[in-house]
Design a protein around this motif. Structure first.
Motif, PDB file in Angstrom:
ATOM      1  N   ILE A 192      77.855 121.159  27.687  1.00 61.72           N
ATOM      2  CA  ILE A 192      78.169 121.588  26.322  1.00 61.72           C
ATOM      3  C   ILE A 192      79.219 120.636  25.773  1.00 61.72           C
ATOM      4  N   LEU A 193      78.873 119.959  24.667  1.00 61.62           N
ATOM      5  CA  LEU A 193      79.796 118.994  24.072  1.00 61.62           C
ATOM      6  C   LEU A 193      80.703 119.635  23.027  1.00 61.62           C
ATOM      7  N   TYR A 194      80.124 120.509  22.186  1.00 59.73           N
ATOM      8  CA  TYR A 194      80.891 121.132  21.103  1.00 59.73           C
ATOM      9  C   TYR A 194      80.512 122.606  21.022  1.00 59.73           C
ATOM     10  N   THR A 195      81.510 123.451  21.155  1.00 58.69           N
ATOM     11  CA  THR A 195      81.285 124.897  21.117  1.00 58.69           C
ATOM     12  C   THR A 195      81.116 125.377  19.679  1.00 58.69           C
ATOM     13  N   ARG A 196      80.681 126.592  19.541  1.00 58.89           N
ATOM     14  CA  ARG A 196      80.531 127.222  18.217  1.00 58.89           C
ATOM     15  C   ARG A 196      81.858 127.205  17.469  1.00 58.89           C
ATOM     16  N   THR A 197      82.944 127.481  18.161  1.00 59.11           N
ATOM     17  CA  THR A 197      84.275 127.488  17.550  1.00 59.11           C
ATOM     18  C   THR A 197      84.677 126.094  17.077  1.00 59.11           C
ATOM     19  N   GLU A 198      84.424 125.085  17.894  1.00 60.20           N
ATOM     20  CA  GLU A 198      84.750 123.709  17.505  1.00 60.20           C
ATOM     21  C   GLU A 198      83.923 123.254  16.299  1.00 60.20           C
ATOM     22  N   ILE A 199      82.656 123.658  16.262  1.00 58.62           N
ATOM     23  CA  ILE A 199      81.793 123.310  15.131  1.00 58.62           C
ATOM     24  C   ILE A 199      82.287 123.989  13.857  1.00 58.62           C
ATOM     25  N   ALA A 200      82.672 125.254  13.949  1.00 57.51           N
ATOM     26  CA  ALA A 200      83.184 125.975  12.779  1.00 57.51           C
ATOM     27  C   ALA A 200      84.471 125.333  12.264  1.00 57.51           C
ATOM     28  N   GLN A 201      85.351 124.981  13.169  1.00 57.57           N
ATOM     29  CA  GLN A 201      86.613 124.349  12.778  1.00 57.57           C
ATOM     30  C   GLN A 201      86.368 123.015  12.088  1.00 57.57           C
ATOM     31  N   ARG A 202      85.506 122.207  12.678  1.00 55.59           N
ATOM     32  CA  ARG A 202      85.215 120.890  12.087  1.00 55.59           C
ATOM     33  C   ARG A 202      84.510 121.046  10.740  1.00 55.59           C
ATOM     34  N   SER A 203      83.652 122.036  10.613  1.00 57.34           N
ATOM     35  CA  SER A 203      82.955 122.291   9.348  1.00 57.34           C
ATOM     36  C   SER A 203      83.939 122.681   8.252  1.00 57.34           C
ATOM     37  N   GLN A 204      84.952 123.456   8.578  1.00 57.01           N
ATOM     38  CA  GLN A 204      85.996 123.807   7.605  1.00 57.01           C
ATOM     39  C   GLN A 204      86.717 122.560   7.121  1.00 57.01           C
ATOM     40  N   GLU A 205      87.047 121.667   8.050  1.00 53.19           N
ATOM     41  CA  GLU A 205      87.727 120.427   7.686  1.00 53.19           C
ATOM     42  C   GLU A 205      86.856 119.568   6.775  1.00 53.19           C
ATOM     43  N   LEU A 206      85.574 119.456   7.120  1.00 52.10           N
ATOM     44  CA  LEU A 206      84.653 118.661   6.306  1.00 52.10           C
ATOM     45  C   LEU A 206      84.476 119.260   4.916  1.00 52.10           C
ATOM     46  N   ALA A 207      84.370 120.574   4.838  1.00 52.10           N
ATOM     47  CA  ALA A 207      84.200 121.247   3.542  1.00 52.10           C
ATOM     48  C   ALA A 207      85.401 120.987   2.635  1.00 52.10           C
ATOM     49  N   LEU A 208      86.579 120.987   3.197  1.00 54.19           N
ATOM     50  CA  LEU A 208      87.785 120.694   2.418  1.00 54.19           C
ATOM     51  C   LEU A 208      87.731 119.263   1.873  1.00 54.19           C
ATOM     52  N   GLU A 209      87.337 118.314   2.708  1.00 61.72           N
ATOM     53  CA  GLU A 209      87.200 116.920   2.262  1.00 61.72           C
ATOM     54  C   GLU A 209      86.151 116.793   1.155  1.00 61.72           C
ATOM     55  N   ILE A 210      85.051 117.504   1.307  1.00 60.43           N
ATOM     56  CA  ILE A 210      83.979 117.464   0.301  1.00 60.43           C
ATOM     57  C   ILE A 210      84.465 118.057  -1.009  1.00 60.43           C
ATOM     58  N   ASP A 211      85.121 119.204  -0.942  1.00 61.60           N
ATOM     59  CA  ASP A 211      85.675 119.824  -2.157  1.00 61.60           C
ATOM     60  C   ASP A 211      86.602 118.859  -2.874  1.00 61.60           C
ATOM     61  N   GLN A 212      87.492 118.236  -2.135  1.00 56.24           N
ATOM     62  CA  GLN A 212      88.453 117.307  -2.738  1.00 56.24           C
ATOM     63  C   GLN A 212      87.739 116.099  -3.348  1.00 56.24           C
TER      64      GLN A 212
END
Length: 188
Positions: free
Chosen positions: A9-29
């Protein structure tokens, strides 16, 4: 519980959710600083693999958006891309003068996404950006760099969170390497 075809397992569900939040913030900005028609971007998911990742991103993006989907064909089953992308199902939304964000599960050669990006520009899109859950830059056959990337990996064959083997294993709640040695004798 780990599926028997999972090597690691490379990336857990929690890690994916966290990274998705970061990406969404960058996209919004990013889009807040752009002149976007009606302040609405069009997010186009490349089916079928995009579904879990696109759903996760949509949970966190606050910028106004519409969604649509395309089906592209570049894999003929197995673990290697054919290198000849084709549109199987096109979007229904008019893209003229629109800001488009393509959502993808994985970028390997980049041939499919280069094709789709150019296709949208020929249809009059104002701007086309790409977000991917997983990027495999060592596999790139074209000069394509995603605008936002969840995770960069090597040449491993991946399964889970939208990534599949012959249409299966997309529903695993994590991204994992597949134990391809087991595939030869695997019985579903």
């Amino acid at each position: 519980m780990k599926h028997p075809l999972v090597k690691e397992i490379l990336y857990t569900r929690t890690e994916i959710a966290q990274r998705s939040q970061e990406l969404a913030l960058e996209i919004d900005q990013h889009y807040q600083s752009q002149d976007v028609v009606e302040n609405t971007i069009l997010i186009v998911g490349i089916l079928k693999g995009c579904v879990p990742f696109m759903a996760e991103i949509l949970n966190h993006i606050t910028y106004e958006c519409e969604t649509d989907y395309m089906v592209m064909s570049s894999y003929k089953g197995g673990v290697k891309a054919s290198g000849d992308p084709k549109i199987v199902l096109d979007i229904n939304t008019n893209v003229k003068n629109r800001h488009i964000l393509i959502a993808e599960d994985v970028i390997d050669s980049g041939l499919t996404l280069e094709f789709v990006k150019n296709y949208f520009y020929t249809r009059g899109a104002k701007d086309v950006k790409i977000i991917t859950l997983v990027d495999k830059p060592t596999k790139r056959a074209v000069d394509l760099v995603p605008d936002w990337t969840g995770f960069k990996v090597g040449d491993e064959f991946l399964i889970g969170f939208g990534l599949d083997y012959e249409e299966r294993l997309r529903n695993l709640p994590y991204v994992a390497t597949c134990d391809i040695a087991k595939l030869k004798d695997w019985k579903w």
